[in-house]
Enzyme design. Structure first.
Site, short mmCIF file in Angstrom:
data_model
loop_
_atom_site.label_atom_id
_atom_site.label_comp_id
_atom_site.label_asym_id
_atom_site.label_seq_id
_atom_site.Cartn_x
_atom_site.Cartn_y
_atom_site.Cartn_z
N SER A 1 0.81 -1.21 0.00
CA SER A 1 0.00 0.00 0.00
C SER A 1 0.85 1.27 0.00
CB SER A 1 -0.92 0.01 1.22
OG SER A 1 -0.17 -0.12 2.41
N HIS B 1 -2.75 -3.16 -5.92
CA HIS B 1 -3.16 -2.80 -4.57
C HIS B 1 -4.67 -2.87 -4.41
CE1 HIS B 1 -3.65 0.43 -1.25
NE2 HIS B 1 -3.48 -0.77 -0.71
N GLU C 1 -5.61 -0.40 -7.43
CA GLU C 1 -4.57 0.43 -8.05
C GLU C 1 -3.57 -0.49 -8.74
OE1 GLU C 1 -4.20 4.34 -5.23
OE2 GLU C 1 -3.47 2.46 -4.39
N ASN D 1 -3.76 6.13 -0.74
CA ASN D 1 -3.12 6.28 0.57
C ASN D 1 -2.45 7.63 0.75
OD1 ASN D 1 -3.32 4.14 2.63
ND2 ASN D 1 -2.76 2.82 0.92
#
Length: 295
Positions: free
Chosen positions: A127, A148, A160, A198
């Site tokens: 992440s 991800h 992702e 993130n």
């Protein structure tokens, strides 16, 4: 129905790590029709993953999404193993282990010794770590990519797809197509710290904790206000779902990778919560308290 490899080029999937993310990714793969191998060195983790699959398949039967026969077919495509060598037959290997660079590097190096297929793709569910960094020492750097998922990965649609400095175009195309076959919405992103979600989320979490730490509002008030603006969960509720220990490590990683940029600095409130063992739903206590069934 099994995936046709001549059309999709991917028929079998391996997931390394049978924790919450790994078993959820494995379930998504199984429900999409792939033969799936779930690998972990901890028998207890594999046992929990097996129980998780049984429960999830039963829920799908009860909701009419699967028949008893189709659930049995899903189960028949599933292999749990402590032996890494069983991953050699797979077309895609997804790493979903602890968020530590050394552990990931050791896993990737070990995978390269078991005789993987020449075209096998290794995808990291990291992440926050750089895909270019993780991929630079790989024997087949062009086949290394970031994929991800978000928690819970068998439910959340967004993924992702992270292109590293050495990732081939063909690998990006295959993994993007693979993600779509899982019913996901893949977004190809650049290899920057935290990627899109993130990086954005640091402000969602950090500012919420600053508001509470400064006494401007309570945890409950902050969550309630954010949900009134359209968010499905407030920042503190979401941190408890993710795991406060996991979220803290991601915060530290992104902060470090941005050369300690102040706006990405982790909150002392976050560290204090983790130090107290209040890790969220998985421990029954985080920013909120939960019953044994996680409610």
């Amino acid at each position: 129905m099994d995936i046709n490899q001549t059309e999709n080029e991917i028929a079998s999937v391996a997931v390394c790590g049978a924790g919450a993310m790994g078993r959820g990714i494995a379930l998504a793969s199984l429900l999409a029709g792939y033969k799936t191998v779930l690998f972990d060195v901890q028998p207890s983790a594999l046992s929990k993953a097996s129980e998780f699959l049984t429960v999830q398949l039963q829920k799908n039967i009860e909701k009419g999404r699967l028949t008893t026969q189709s659930a049995a077919d899903v189960q028949a495509r599933f292999t749990l193993t402590e032996r890494m060598t069983e991953l050699a037959i797979c077309d895609v290997i997804i790493e979903a282990i602890i968020e530590e660079t050394q552990a990931k590097e050791e896993l990737f190096s070990a995978l390269e010794t078991i005789g993987l297929k020449h075209a096998a793709i290794i995808a990291s569910n990291t992440s926050s770590f750089s895909i270019s960094m993780l991929g630079k020492e790989r024997k087949s750097r062009g086949n290394f990519i970031g994929l991800h998922f978000f928690n819970p990965p068998h439910i959340m649609k967004l993924t992702e797809v992270v292109r590293g400095a050495y990732t081939d175009d063909g690998t990006v195309m295959k993994i993007t197509s693979f993600a779509r076959s899982l019913g996901k919405t893949p977004v190809v992103v650049r290899d920057v710290p935290g990627f899109i979600v993130n990086r954005t989320a640091r402000n969602f979490y950090n500012e919420a904790m600053r508001i509470v730490a400064e006494g401007a509002a309570t945890i409950e008030q902050t969550d309630r206000i954010m949900k009134s603006l359209g968010f499905k969960m407030g920042p503190f509720e979401l941190m408890d779902v993710i795991g406060n220990d996991v979220n803290l490590e991601v915060s530290k990683s992104i902060w470090k990778q941005y050369f300690y940029e102040p706006r990405f600095a982790p909150s002392t409130m976050q560290q204090d919560t983790v130090s107290a063992g209040k890790l969220g739903r998985k421990t029954g206590n985080g920013f909120y308290k939960y019953s044994t069934d996680g409610r």
